[in-house]
Design an enzyme around this catalytic site. Structure first.
Site, PDB file in Angstrom:
ATOM      1  N   ASP A  98       0.850  -1.187   0.000  1.00 58.32           N
ATOM      2  CA  ASP A  98       0.000   0.000   0.000  1.00 58.32           C
ATOM      3  C   ASP A  98       0.888   1.241   0.000  1.00 58.32           C
ATOM      4  O   ASP A  98       1.232   1.784   1.050  1.00 58.32           O
ATOM      5  CB  ASP A  98      -0.912  -0.013   1.224  1.00 58.32           C
ATOM      6  CG  ASP A  98      -2.004   1.037   1.152  1.00 58.32           C
ATOM      7  OD1 ASP A  98      -2.053   1.789   0.151  1.00 58.32           O
ATOM      8  OD2 ASP A  98      -2.818   1.111   2.093  1.00 58.32           O
ATOM      9  N   ALA A  99       1.276   1.687  -1.204  1.00 57.24           N
ATOM     10  CA  ALA A  99       2.181   2.830  -1.339  1.00 57.24           C
ATOM     11  C   ALA A  99       1.541   4.000  -2.075  1.00 57.24           C
ATOM     12  O   ALA A  99       2.079   5.097  -2.071  1.00 57.24           O
ATOM     13  CB  ALA A  99       3.462   2.414  -2.058  1.00 57.24           C
ATOM     14  N   LYS A 100       0.408   3.746  -2.748  1.00 53.33           N
ATOM     15  CA  LYS A 100      -0.369   4.792  -3.439  1.00 53.33           C
ATOM     16  C   LYS A 100       0.516   5.676  -4.326  1.00 53.33           C
ATOM     17  O   LYS A 100       0.413   6.903  -4.307  1.00 53.33           O
ATOM     18  CB  LYS A 100      -1.156   5.635  -2.446  1.00 53.33           C
ATOM     19  CG  LYS A 100      -2.178   4.830  -1.634  1.00 53.33           C
ATOM     20  CD  LYS A 100      -2.962   5.719  -0.701  1.00 53.33           C
ATOM     21  CE  LYS A 100      -3.972   4.924   0.117  1.00 53.33           C
ATOM     22  NZ  LYS A 100      -3.331   4.014   1.106  1.00 53.33           N
ATOM     23  N   ARG A 101       1.346   5.065  -5.129  1.00 53.00           N
ATOM     24  CA  ARG A 101       2.242   5.811  -5.992  1.00 53.00           C
ATOM     25  C   ARG A 101       1.503   6.351  -7.206  1.00 53.00           C
ATOM     26  O   ARG A 101       0.599   5.714  -7.744  1.00 53.00           O
ATOM     27  CB  ARG A 101       3.416   4.941  -6.439  1.00 53.00           C
ATOM     28  CG  ARG A 101       4.340   4.476  -5.310  1.00 53.00           C
ATOM     29  CD  ARG A 101       4.891   5.644  -4.523  1.00 53.00           C
ATOM     30  NE  ARG A 101       5.985   5.261  -3.643  1.00 53.00           N
ATOM     31  CZ  ARG A 101       5.984   5.403  -2.325  1.00 53.00           C
ATOM     32  NH1 ARG A 101       4.920   5.905  -1.722  1.00 53.00           N
ATOM     33  NH2 ARG A 101       7.026   5.052  -1.606  1.00 53.00           N
ATOM     34  N   THR A 128      -0.939  -0.442  -4.646  1.00 48.61           N
ATOM     35  CA  THR A 128      -1.948   0.614  -4.746  1.00 48.61           C
ATOM     36  C   THR A 128      -1.345   1.809  -5.479  1.00 48.61           C
ATOM     37  O   THR A 128      -0.184   2.172  -5.259  1.00 48.61           O
ATOM     38  CB  THR A 128      -2.462   1.055  -3.368  1.00 48.61           C
ATOM     39  OG1 THR A 128      -1.378   1.532  -2.575  1.00 48.61           O
ATOM     40  CG2 THR A 128      -3.157  -0.094  -2.649  1.00 48.61           C
TER      41      THR A 128
END
Length: 306
Positions: A98-101, A128
Site C-alpha cells: 500500500d504505497a499509493k504511488r 496501490t
C-alpha cells in the site's frame, strides 16, 4: 506478452475462495506499537510486522503493509518492509504493498520498476496507485503489472471527506472522475479476461477462473472505501462492470460493518476484498488473539458479502 507468474486476478480469486474476502493491513502506527509494548523504532516495527504475518499468513486472502509507516523509520524501516514482503511471499500469502504511488513519465516508470519488477525487494503481488494525474499516467505500472502477473488497486472512491472534491468532479467527457477511473479498469480487465478465456482453449493451458463458484477477476482493481455510502451510484460508477477486485478499506475499527459493506457494494459483492487493520491489530500482540480477530473479521465480511 506472457506473464512471469499466473495473473494476479486469478490468484486473488482463488485466495478469496479458500480463505474468505479479508485483507489484513499491517499498519504499525505508533499507538499500536505502544499498545503492544514495543518501541517506536525499526526493531519494534519488525517485531510488530512479522508477528502479524505469523498470525494471519495462510489464513487470509492477503496482507497489506502500509509503506508510509515503514518509511517513517528511514532506511531501516524500508529494510523491514522488504523483509515483510519477502516473508509474505514465502508463506504463499498475497502481499498488497500500500504505497499509493502516482506520477508521470519516467518517474512513474521508476515507481513501477521498484514495486512491480521481478527481483525488486519491494515487489509484492499488487500495488496501490493514484490515478489523479490522469489515468493515462498509470501506463508504466499497468504494463509492468501485466508483464509480471501482478495487480494494481487504483484509487477511485475513497472515504476521506476531501476525496470527493476530486473524485466526484465531472470531467470534460461528462463523466465523474471516479467513473472514468472505473471505466479504465473495466477496459483493461475485459481484455485480460478475454485473453485468459482464449488461452483456456489451448491444450494444457490452465483454466480461467470464474468456474466452480470462483468469481472471475481481472488484475486491475479499485480502492473503494467501505464507508462511502451511495457514492458509486451518485457518481455513475458501475462497480460490477469493473470485473476486478474492489479493495475496501474501512472495515471494522474505521466504521464499516456488514450493513455498510452490503449497501456500498450491492451488485459487486463477490469482487470485494474487505480490508481491516486496527480491527484485527488491536487484538495483539498474542498470535492466538490476532488469529481469532482475523477469523472473526473474515467471517463477518463473508456473511455481509454473501
Amino acid at each position: 506478452m506472457t506473464p512471469t507468474r499466473p495473473r494476479f486476478g486469478a490468484r486473488l480469486a482463488a485466495a478469496m475462495s479458500a480463505h474468505g474476502p479479508l485483507c489484513v493491513g499491517i499498519d504499525p502506527h505508533p499507538a499500536l506499537l505502544a499498545a503492544w509494548g514495543l518501541p517506536d523504532d525499526a526493531d519494534g516495527l519488525r517485531r510488530f510486522a512479522l508477528t502479524t504475518l505469523e498470525a494471519v499468513a495462510g489464513r487470509v486472502a492477503a496482507v497489506k503493509p502500509q509503506s508510509a509507516l515503514f518509511e517513517r523509520h528511514g532506511s531501516r524501516g524500508v529494510a523491514v518492509l522488504e523483509e515483510v514482503v519477502a516473508a509474505g511471499r514465502g508463506t504463499g500469502t498475497l502481499v498488497v504493498v500500500d504505497a499509493k504511488r502516482g506520477d508521470i513519465g519516467s518517474t512513474m516508470a521508476a515507481y513501477a520498476d521498484a514495486y512491480l519488477r521481478d527481483g525488486s525487494p519491494l515487489a509484492g503481488d499488487a500495488l496501490t496507485v493514484s490515478p489523479f494525474l490522469g489515468v493515462g499516467s498509470l501506463a508504466p505500472a499497468v504494463e509492468a503489472a501485466a508483464a509480471t502477473g501482478r495487480g494494481l488497486f487504483v484509487l477511485a472512491l475513497t472515504s476521506n471527506p476531501e476525496g470527493a472534491s476530486v473524485q466526484h468532479a465531472v470531467a470534460p467527457d461528462g463523466r465523474s472522475v471516479a467513473a472514468g477511473v472505473a471505466a479504465y479498469a473495466a477496459t483493461r480487465n475485459a481484455a485480460e479476461l478475454a485473453a485468459a478465456t482464449a488461452d483456456d482453449g489451448r491444450a494444457g493451458a490452465p483454466r480461467v477462473d470464474g468456474r466452480d463458484g470462483v468469481v472471475a477477476l481481472g488484475s486491475v482493481g479499485l480502492v473503494v472505501g467501505a464507508t462511502v455510502g451511495d457514492a458509486a451510484a451518485r457518481t455513475g460508477v458501475d462497480l460490477a462492470a469493473v470485473r476486478g477486485p474492489l479493495l475496501a478499506p474501512g472495515v471494522g475499527a474505521q466504521g464499516a460493518g456488514p450493513a455498510e459493506l452490503a449497501a456500498v457494494f450491492a451488485g459487486a459483492r463477490g469482487a470485494v476484498l474487505a480490508s481491516s487493520s486496527r480491527g484485527v491489530l488491536a487484538a495483539g500482540p498474542a498470535v492466538p488473539a490476532l488469529r481469532e480477530a482475523a477469523a472473526r473479521a473474515a467471517g463477518e465480511a463473508a456473511a455481509a458479502l454473501a
